[in-house]
Design a protein around this motif. Sequence first.
Motif, mmCIF file in Angstrom:
data_model
loop_
_atom_site.group_PDB
_atom_site.id
_atom_site.type_symbol
_atom_site.label_atom_id
_atom_site.label_comp_id
_atom_site.label_asym_id
_atom_site.label_seq_id
_atom_site.Cartn_x
_atom_site.Cartn_y
_atom_site.Cartn_z
ATOM 1 N N ILE A 116 0.840 -1.212 0.000
ATOM 2 C CA ILE A 116 0.000 0.000 0.000
ATOM 3 C C ILE A 116 0.870 1.254 0.000
ATOM 4 C CG2 ILE A 116 -1.734 1.276 1.309
ATOM 5 C CD1 ILE A 116 -2.739 -1.406 2.398
ATOM 6 N N THR A 119 1.967 2.303 -3.580
ATOM 7 C CA THR A 119 0.955 2.490 -4.616
ATOM 8 C C THR A 119 1.094 3.867 -5.268
ATOM 9 O OG1 THR A 119 -1.415 2.301 -5.075
ATOM 10 C CG2 THR A 119 -0.775 3.472 -3.075
ATOM 11 N N GLN A 129 -6.019 3.630 -7.906
ATOM 12 C CA GLN A 129 -6.878 2.444 -7.804
ATOM 13 C C GLN A 129 -7.378 2.310 -6.371
ATOM 14 O OE1 GLN A 129 -5.024 -1.266 -8.791
ATOM 15 N NE2 GLN A 129 -6.982 -2.316 -9.182
ATOM 16 N N ASP A 130 -8.651 1.956 -6.242
ATOM 17 C CA ASP A 130 -9.263 1.866 -4.917
ATOM 18 C C ASP A 130 -8.577 0.805 -4.068
ATOM 19 O OD1 ASP A 130 -11.021 3.791 -5.675
ATOM 20 O OD2 ASP A 130 -12.681 2.423 -6.108
ATOM 21 N N ILE A 131 -8.318 1.179 -2.790
ATOM 22 C CA ILE A 131 -7.819 0.242 -1.781
ATOM 23 C C ILE A 131 -8.810 0.297 -0.623
ATOM 24 C CG2 ILE A 131 -5.893 -0.392 -0.295
ATOM 25 C CD1 ILE A 131 -4.059 1.195 -2.165
ATOM 26 N N ARG A 132 -9.453 -0.794 -0.323
ATOM 27 C CA ARG A 132 -10.540 -0.800 0.659
ATOM 28 C C ARG A 132 -10.277 -1.809 1.785
ATOM 29 N NH1 ARG A 132 -15.194 1.709 -1.285
ATOM 30 N NH2 ARG A 132 -15.178 2.187 -3.509
ATOM 31 N N ALA A 170 -11.312 -1.625 -7.108
ATOM 32 C CA ALA A 170 -10.374 -2.494 -6.387
ATOM 33 C C ALA A 170 -10.275 -3.864 -7.030
ATOM 34 C CB ALA A 170 -10.796 -2.619 -4.926
#
Length: 457
Positions: A116, A119, A129-132, A170
């Motif tokens: 993370i 990124t 880009q989505d990180i959830r 994601a």
Amino acid sequence: ACLNFLKLCKVKYYNYCLIYNVQRDFIIQTGDPMGTGRGGESIFCQLYGDQARFFEAEKVPRIKHKKKGTVSMVNNGNDQHGSQFLITTGENLDYLDGVHTVFGEVTEGMDVLKTINETFVDKDFIPYQDIRINHTVILDDPFEDPPGLSIPDRSPEPTKEQLDSGRIGADEEIDDLKGRSADEIEEVQAEKEAKTRAILLEMVGDLPDAEVKPPENVLFVCKLNPVTTDEDLEIIFSRFGPIKSCEVIRDWKTGESLCYAFIEFEKEEDCEKAYFKMDNVLIDDRRIHVDFSQSVAKIKWQGKGGRYTKDDFKEYEKECDKPSKLALKEKVKPKQDAKYDLVLDEDVEESQTSQSHLAKKQKKKKHHHSEDEEDDKRTKKSKDSDRKHEGERCREKIKSVKKDRHRSRSRSRERDYTYSKQRDKYKDDFQLRDWDKKADRSRSPKRSKDKERSKYR
């Protein structure tokens, strides 16, 4: 802070929350269901209402931000905490102590934290880009559940508003090379490199546009014999079709062949035929190489800054090759006292007539530059004539003054001469008188009486 975090995880509050702030080797921030960094609420808001949305920060934490993986509640600016928290990805972040309350640390999954941290993000540190957070699981909860806390039986489904972030999803696959062969991967990489180079050439001004493409009806021929001429190549390649132009590139100074040429056909089909047929053909005892041209030199473009075209630069080079209208004054007429002043060729005759005047003028001034405008010439001539007349007047005055001085000197000399003569005469008379007196005095009475007696004897 620990109670608030555990109970929020228990009620699945953090499910599908976005990581919206990733600062490399500093922090990773999340905990806002809206994904903006301006929302979120504590567990006490669900129990006691909006007045308990935030709770007071704990000022004396036992753990400090000294190592990677430290977890702390985010301060909302008023020394209060809600649901947002951060995880450190750097070491010795002492300036976070006393502001954000530390309540835990990461014990497993440091590789995920590293991924993370690396990124790609935009200028606002939001990942492309989505990180959830997909799910939260509590292994041990030492705190009792407060009365009125509703705990869901299963994780809730995410809403469309939560999933619609405007970024790459994601779950979306962004690996373009997946499922392709090695040749296809090499081709894609070559295209990317070519595009990067084109952008760089556009930035430095060598290309009019990064998307510009070379013409497909032009052949590039290299490894030529220096004796091969344009006419020879045109005759050889004309059997494939009509040719617009055939040019052997030569050195601009010596005119010698650089052993490569460009051949432009009227049709692309004829160019393709020549490409397949003429490669490695023997011409003038040389095996030539033929390829499609990658040059865009003949495409008209505005150059760097958009002010000039290539034709303008060619005209400028031609003007530079022309003989200059300026010539050294030494070359016009050499002179010992002359200085290296520039004059126009049109003014050579005038300079010969007025050379004597310029020589006098050069003793007073160091550098004189002639100007091209006729008005300046007229003003210079008038000034020169005025100066000449003034110089003659000054000379006449000087001559008259010298004559007057000479006359006065001659008169004074005559006066001195007459005075000296009179003085000499006066001195002579005075000396004679003194001599007579002395002679009379030298005569004694005794000698005179003896003389008289001798007469009578």
